[in-house]
Write a protein that holds these residues in place. Structure first.
Motif, PDB file in Angstrom:
ATOM      1  N   GLN A 144       2.581  -2.808   4.676  1.00 29.23           N
ATOM      2  CA  GLN A 144       2.437  -2.907   3.048  1.00 29.23           C
ATOM      3  C   GLN A 144       2.577  -1.579   2.330  1.00 29.23           C
ATOM      4  O   GLN A 144       2.215  -1.325   1.266  1.00 29.23           O
ATOM      5  CB  GLN A 144       0.656  -3.500   2.765  1.00 29.23           C
ATOM      6  N   GLY A 145       2.978  -0.661   3.403  1.00 28.79           N
ATOM      7  CA  GLY A 145       3.529   0.746   2.723  1.00 28.79           C
ATOM      8  C   GLY A 145       2.335   1.637   2.798  1.00 28.79           C
ATOM      9  O   GLY A 145       2.273   2.865   1.902  1.00 28.79           O
TER      10      GLY A 145
ATOM     11  N   ARG B  49       7.587   7.724  -4.401  1.00 30.66           N
ATOM     12  CA  ARG B  49       7.682   6.142  -4.188  1.00 30.66           C
ATOM     13  C   ARG B  49       6.694   5.387  -5.160  1.00 30.66           C
ATOM     14  O   ARG B  49       6.954   4.650  -5.627  1.00 30.66           O
ATOM     15  CB  ARG B  49       7.569   5.731  -2.785  1.00 30.66           C
TER      16      ARG B  49
ATOM     17  N   ALA C  95       8.521  -1.254   6.796  1.00 34.92           N
ATOM     18  CA  ALA C  95       9.014  -0.578   5.289  1.00 34.92           C
ATOM     19  C   ALA C  95       8.602   0.766   4.883  1.00 34.92           C
ATOM     20  O   ALA C  95       9.511   1.847   5.246  1.00 34.92           O
ATOM     21  CB  ALA C  95       8.455  -1.446   4.364  1.00 34.92           C
ATOM     22  N   ARG C  96       7.211   1.130   4.715  1.00 36.66           N
ATOM     23  CA  ARG C  96       7.285   2.361   4.094  1.00 36.66           C
ATOM     24  C   ARG C  96       5.992   3.210   4.426  1.00 36.66           C
ATOM     25  O   ARG C  96       5.761   4.343   4.136  1.00 36.66           O
ATOM     26  CB  ARG C  96       6.936   2.183   2.425  1.00 36.66           C
ATOM     27  N   GLY C  97       5.222   2.629   5.376  1.00 38.24           N
ATOM     28  CA  GLY C  97       3.901   3.085   5.570  1.00 38.24           C
ATOM     29  C   GLY C  97       4.040   4.280   6.508  1.00 38.24           C
ATOM     30  O   GLY C  97       4.890   4.322   7.227  1.00 38.24           O
TER      31      GLY C  97
ATOM     32  N   ALA D 259       5.722   9.753  -0.534  1.00 37.90           N
ATOM     33  CA  ALA D 259       4.927   8.688  -0.892  1.00 37.90           C
ATOM     34  C   ALA D 259       4.660   8.529  -2.442  1.00 37.90           C
ATOM     35  O   ALA D 259       4.490   7.510  -3.044  1.00 37.90           O
ATOM     36  CB  ALA D 259       3.505   8.528  -0.209  1.00 37.90           C
TER      37      ALA D 259
END
Length: 228
Positions: free
Chosen positions: A97-98, A225, A10-12, A222
């Motif tokens: 978990q981002g 986001r 996802a985003r990590g 980040a």
């Protein structure tokens, strides 16, 4: 067949800190962690070898004085055994978990130390990386670059101060560290977008500022986001 995991969940974002012994990478990792904490960005800190419980046990074997004289193939496979567990149990779940993941050394260290330093086959190291890490590559790698003479001097100082039994690598020769440093320089030339050389013979704050400058886009993204 099972679906392949995307290289970046996802985003990590995965950031690694590298360099020859005594370069100050662990200090710089802590500085960046503090910065992320101030920005209230979720992050996880891990190290290599280490991270998971099993990996920390392998670390003790790899870095203890009793292991002096261990063969290079055994050493290489133990590093990757520790790394496989760290990736599966610590790094990937946090990325999913981002979170930012800050890791003190990763496969680049194996390429530099075991590949360039000990002369093991680089293609084999890369194949083991694919297998052990499921192809996970850092988004950004900071190589804190210092002269090997500085490294040896700092290592000797640390050994007199530290009773910790992690000094096996610090007894290596100057020529060994020169080869390792050449390995890091080669990686930076091969992958300039990912691997950033940071001159390390400077104040802690100046080196930190250079790292923040290189990481600014990832941190800003980040931050945006988090505000959504």
């Amino acid at each position: 067949s099972s679906p392949r995991m995307p290289p970046h969940p996802a985003r990590g974002r995965f950031l690694t800190f590298e360099g020859i012994d005594g370069c100050g990478k662990s200090t710089q990792l802590k500085q960046l962690a503090e910065h992320l904490k101030c920005l209230r960005l979720p992050f996880l800190v891990t190290r290599e070898p280490g991270g998971s419980e099993t990996s920390e046990r392998i670390r003790k074997v790899l870095l203890s004085r009793e292991s002096t004289g261990m063969g290079a193939p055994a050493e290489l496979l133990l590093y990757f055994a520790a790394r496989a567990e760290n990736v599966a149990r610590i790094i990937r779940p946090a990325l999913a978990q981002g979170h930012f993941v800050l890791c003190d050394r990763f496969t680049d260290a194996t390429i530099a130390y075991q590949g360039y330093g000990r002369g093991l086959d680089l293609r084999l190291i890369r194949r083991l990386h694919k297998f052990a890490c499921q192809g996970l590559t850092p988004d950004l790698t900071f190589v804190i670059d210092i002269d090997p003479h500085t490294s040896v001097r700092r290592a000797l100082q640390r050994n007199t101060e530290a009773s910790r039994d992690e000094s096996r690598f610090e007894q290596e020769s100057l020529e060994f560290y020169q080869r390792v440093r050449r390995g890091y320089h080669a990686l930076a030339r091969q992958e300039p977008r990912r691997v950033r050389m940071i001159p390390g013979e400077d104040t802690i704050e100046n080196v930190h500022q250079k790292i923040l400058f290189q990481a600014r886009r990832l941190i800003a993204a980040a931050h945006r986001r988090g505000k959504r």
